[in-house]
Design an enzyme around this catalytic site. Structure first.
Site, PDB file in Angstrom:
ATOM      1  N   LYS A  64       0.850  -1.188   0.000  1.00  0.00           N
ATOM      2  CA  LYS A  64       0.000   0.000   0.000  1.00  0.00           C
ATOM      3  C   LYS A  64       0.891   1.244   0.000  1.00  0.00           C
ATOM      4  O   LYS A  64       1.732   1.413   0.882  1.00  0.00           O
ATOM      5  CB  LYS A  64      -0.920   0.026   1.214  1.00  0.00           C
ATOM      6  CG  LYS A  64      -1.908   1.188   1.178  1.00  0.00           C
ATOM      7  CD  LYS A  64      -2.815   1.202   2.389  1.00  0.00           C
ATOM      8  CE  LYS A  64      -3.856   2.308   2.239  1.00  0.00           C
ATOM      9  NZ  LYS A  64      -3.274   3.631   2.004  1.00  0.00           N
ATOM     10  N   ASP A  66       1.517   5.397   0.152  1.00  0.00           N
ATOM     11  CA  ASP A  66       0.955   6.525   0.893  1.00  0.00           C
ATOM     12  C   ASP A  66       1.266   7.816   0.149  1.00  0.00           C
ATOM     13  O   ASP A  66       2.317   8.423   0.334  1.00  0.00           O
ATOM     14  CB  ASP A  66       1.561   6.562   2.302  1.00  0.00           C
ATOM     15  CG  ASP A  66       0.879   7.591   3.194  1.00  0.00           C
ATOM     16  OD1 ASP A  66      -0.209   8.068   2.821  1.00  0.00           O
ATOM     17  OD2 ASP A  66       1.433   7.911   4.263  1.00  0.00           O
ATOM     18  N   GLU A 206       2.998   1.175   5.293  1.00  0.00           N
ATOM     19  CA  GLU A 206       1.648   1.521   5.739  1.00  0.00           C
ATOM     20  C   GLU A 206       0.718   0.318   5.778  1.00  0.00           C
ATOM     21  O   GLU A 206      -0.195   0.253   6.594  1.00  0.00           O
ATOM     22  CB  GLU A 206       1.053   2.599   4.820  1.00  0.00           C
ATOM     23  CG  GLU A 206      -0.228   3.185   5.398  1.00  0.00           C
ATOM     24  CD  GLU A 206      -0.890   4.195   4.468  1.00  0.00           C
ATOM     25  OE1 GLU A 206      -1.885   4.793   4.899  1.00  0.00           O
ATOM     26  OE2 GLU A 206      -0.437   4.354   3.334  1.00  0.00           O
TER      27      GLU A 206
END
Length: 347
Positions: A64, A66, A206
């Site tokens: 993921k 960010d 993250e």
């Protein structure tokens, strides 16, 4: 420019980079498809937040990122870079624009995330904001890179009805794995979801994204993509701040709100995560929005200054208290209005 370091590999030997699974043979019928008009804009597919990764052979995983969700449109006569909300930010990302011009394709729409990496190769939302001049800034970022994770249109063919496997196969031809330019491939990782999540958290990332292999590209938050976070991070509306004589820019604590239906609800405050620069930028923004009474009920607050609920902040936090307040919250930065970030909604 000096390229940021590559993210640390996960679940593999340190000297072996993450690689996507072996490519499948190209479908020979693909070039015979009729040409289809290129969409002017595509509403993004959004990931549904879950506590644990989904299981099964139909799910694949990615890191993921960010940053800011973007789509890169390679058109016959120009490049367009659009935010999640459809705003044209082409001039804000000149390095990504130039890299898109070099892609070996006539027309395409790439879905992905603009990010800035720290010295450890992790995405840092605060660094991305600084590179763009802060919220409301007009600077162009030469540090941001584009992590491409989907391909929605390719040389006259609309791919949204194709399975993810097919879209990824074509994307990997366009943006090969391991390249370190300003457009990079967000690589799929073959692993157990729980093990990958634990490794991502251990590396200070993250979280992870899980995607259904067989799913077409559907706009909205429909469950074909799932996000699992190491640390919770969401967007909240700033409704004021508590003064402090010792804190940076006089901000002791921001007062925050979430949405509940059509109303805002007070969810507590955040007093950490500020540095000298972003604290003064934030204070400058809030001073333009001061109002006499709070927009919503915050309970009794001493030395509080209230502002119109127009600024949206990205906040990291560990959990919720029983009375609906954020626990161990930390300020990450202000969201741009053009980024169209969704304010957290209380069920």
């Amino acid at each position: 420019m000096t390229k940021p370091p590559k993210p640390k590999p996960l679940l593999q030997d340190a000297d072996k980079p993450v690689r996507s699974r072996p490519r499948k043979p190209r479908n020979p019928a693909q070039p015979n498809l009729l040409l289809e008009p290129m969409p002017d804009r595509v509403e993004p597919c959004l990931a549904l937040l879950k506590a644990r990764p989904p299981k099964g052979d139909d799910w694949v995983y990615e890191i993921k990122w960010d940053g800011y969700r973007l789509s890169v449109h390679v058109e016959p006569t120009r490049i367009r870079i659009l935010t999640r909300g459809g705003h044209d930010w082409t001039d804000r990302f000149p390095a990504i624009q130039q890299a898109a011009l070099w892609l070996p394709v006539g027309t395409a729409i790439l879905d992905g995330e603009a990010v800035v990496l720290d010295e450890q190769g992790r995405t840092d939302f605060g660094l991305l904001q600084q590179s763009l001049g802060g919220r409301g800034g007009k600077k162009s970022s030469s540090d941001a890179i584009f992590m491409a994770f989907d391909l929605l249109y390719f040389d006259g063919h609309d791919l949204r009805d194709s399975e993810l496997d097919m879209r990824r196969h074509l994307l990997e031809d366009l943006v090969p794995a391991g390249e370190q330019g300003d457009i990079r491939l967000s690589e799929e990782i073959e692993a157990d979801g729980d093990q990958l999540l634990a490794s991502a958290c251990e590396h200070g990332l993250e979280g992870i994204i899980a995607k259904r292999r067989s799913a077409p590209y559907r706009s909205g938050r429909l469950g074909d993509w799932v996000k699992v976070k190491c640390i919770l991070s969401d967007s909240f509306v700033i409704i004021g701040y508590e003064r402090s004589t010792v804190a940076r820019a006089g901000i002791g604590r921001l007062l925050l709100a979430a949405r509940k239906g059509k109303k805002l609800v007070y969810v507590g405050g955040v007093g950490t995560g500020f540095n000298e620069r972003n604290a003064y930028e934030l204070r400058e923004q809030m001073d333009k929005l001061i109002i006499g009474k709070p927009a919503i009920d915050t309970g009794r607050k001493r030395n509080a200054v209230f502002v119109r609920p127009e600024l949206v902040a990205e906040i990291e936090y560990r959990a919720w208290t029983q009375d609906g307040k954020l626990r161990h919250a930390s300020y990450k930065g202000l969201r741009e209005r053009q980024d169209d970030a969704a304010v957290y909604e209380i069920a």
